[in-house]
Design an enzyme around this catalytic site. Structure first.
Site, short mmCIF file in Angstrom:
data_model
loop_
_atom_site.label_atom_id
_atom_site.label_comp_id
_atom_site.label_asym_id
_atom_site.label_seq_id
_atom_site.Cartn_x
_atom_site.Cartn_y
_atom_site.Cartn_z
N ASP A 174 56.20 58.56 61.31
CA ASP A 174 56.32 58.33 62.74
C ASP A 174 57.67 58.92 63.17
O ASP A 174 58.54 59.17 62.33
CB ASP A 174 56.26 56.82 63.01
N ASP B 2 59.82 58.29 66.75
CA ASP B 2 60.76 57.40 67.44
C ASP B 2 60.89 56.07 66.72
O ASP B 2 59.91 55.41 66.41
CB ASP B 2 60.29 57.16 68.89
N GLY C 206 52.83 59.04 68.56
CA GLY C 206 52.13 58.88 69.83
C GLY C 206 52.52 59.94 70.83
O GLY C 206 51.93 60.05 71.90
N LYS D 224 46.30 56.82 64.20
CA LYS D 224 46.96 57.70 63.24
C LYS D 224 46.24 57.76 61.90
O LYS D 224 46.19 58.82 61.26
CB LYS D 224 48.41 57.26 63.05
N ASP E 206 57.18 52.01 62.50
CA ASP E 206 57.98 50.89 62.99
C ASP E 206 57.31 50.06 64.07
O ASP E 206 57.82 49.02 64.45
CB ASP E 206 59.32 51.41 63.54
#
Length: 266
Positions: free
Chosen positions: A8, A10, A44, A192, A215
């Site tokens: 991921d 951010d 995302g 995902k 996260d």
């Protein structure tokens, strides 16, 4: 044996300053490439924004973008989801009834938002969507293939809106949170983990040969899908419960530290 690493961005791969230690990662990636370990960016965010973080290698890595709605591997489009025209119209009409909700309509060619939205939110949107058209009004007459609606709600009302969206569009869309009041409305099943499955089929990689880092709420399926899953120390309670391991804080370069350990890089 590890054959695929998915990250991921951010709050995970990126620090709070929205960057990463490029020199340190370059050494890790060189080792991964020599061992034929695939590197996948699973976020995302918009594909065009994600590839800008990896200008030297974007054409040789893979992207599970828009929370799984768009999968591009080595510049080849592997998958692109699509919301029906009726569903797009229903979502737009519903969100317009709630002026406190900021909306970006996400399409294959570009993302779109209204010039009536607050300027500061449009500016923030541009940092995540390198292709963002500001139009007079959001309507389903815009010619594009739409696969996600990104929203931003008051932070203290995030849980309320998650439940609100999921109840209103039950079976048609799924609301997932990535923190800070950001809620994505995605096509059910196009998360995902589904994007990773598409890449697994391409390369013949098993889930027990994969490592993933995340996260937030939009990482849960991915973290549950792979054998070696890491939630960030700064991550949500839900991500830590879904993962099998905890990685150091994103501002401590936790992903890079774990990869160095796994690859035995000194």
């Amino acid at each position: 044996m590890i054959r695929l690493v998915a990250v991921d961005m951010d709050g995970t791969f990126l620090s709070s300053t929205k960057d990463y230690n490029r020199e340190r990662f370059a050494k890790i990636y060189k080792e991964m490439k020599e061992r034929d370990i695939k590197f996948v960016v699973a976020s995302g965010n918009q594909y065009y924004q994600l590839k800008s973080f990896f200008p030297e290698i974007a054409e040789e890595i893979s992207f599970v973008a828009e929370n799984g709605a768009l999968v591009i591997s080595e510049e080849e489009e592997m998958f692109c989801g699509r919301m029906s025209d009726d569903l797009v119209q229903d979502v737009i009409a519903f969100i317009k009834e709630h002026p406190e909700v900021f909306m970006i309509l996400c399409g294959r060619k570009s993302a779109y938002t209204s010039e009536k939205e607050p300027e500061e939110l449009i500016a923030l949107g541009r940092s995540y969507y390198h292709r963002l058209e500001v139009v007079e009004e959001i309507t389903n007459s815009i010619e594009d293939v739409f696969f996600k609606v990104a929203t931003n709600v008051p932070v203290d009302e995030t849980t309320h809106f998650l439940e609100f969206f999921n109840e209103r569009f039950s079976g048609r869309l799924e609301a997932v949170s990535s923190g800070h009041g950001d809620i994505d409305l995605i096509i059910p099943g196009l998360h995902k983990a589904n994007g990773l499955r598409i890449l697994q089929e391409k390369w013949g990689v098993r889930s027990d040969e994969m490592v993933a880092f995340g996260d937030g709420g939009n990482d849960l399926e991915m973290l549950r899908h792979v054998k070696y899953s890491y939630a960030m120390e700064n991550g949500s309670k839900e991500s830590k419960e879904a993962a099998s391991h905890i990685a150091p804080n994103n501002d401590e370069e936790g992903v890079l530290e774990i990869l160095e350990q796994l690859l035995e890089i000194k």
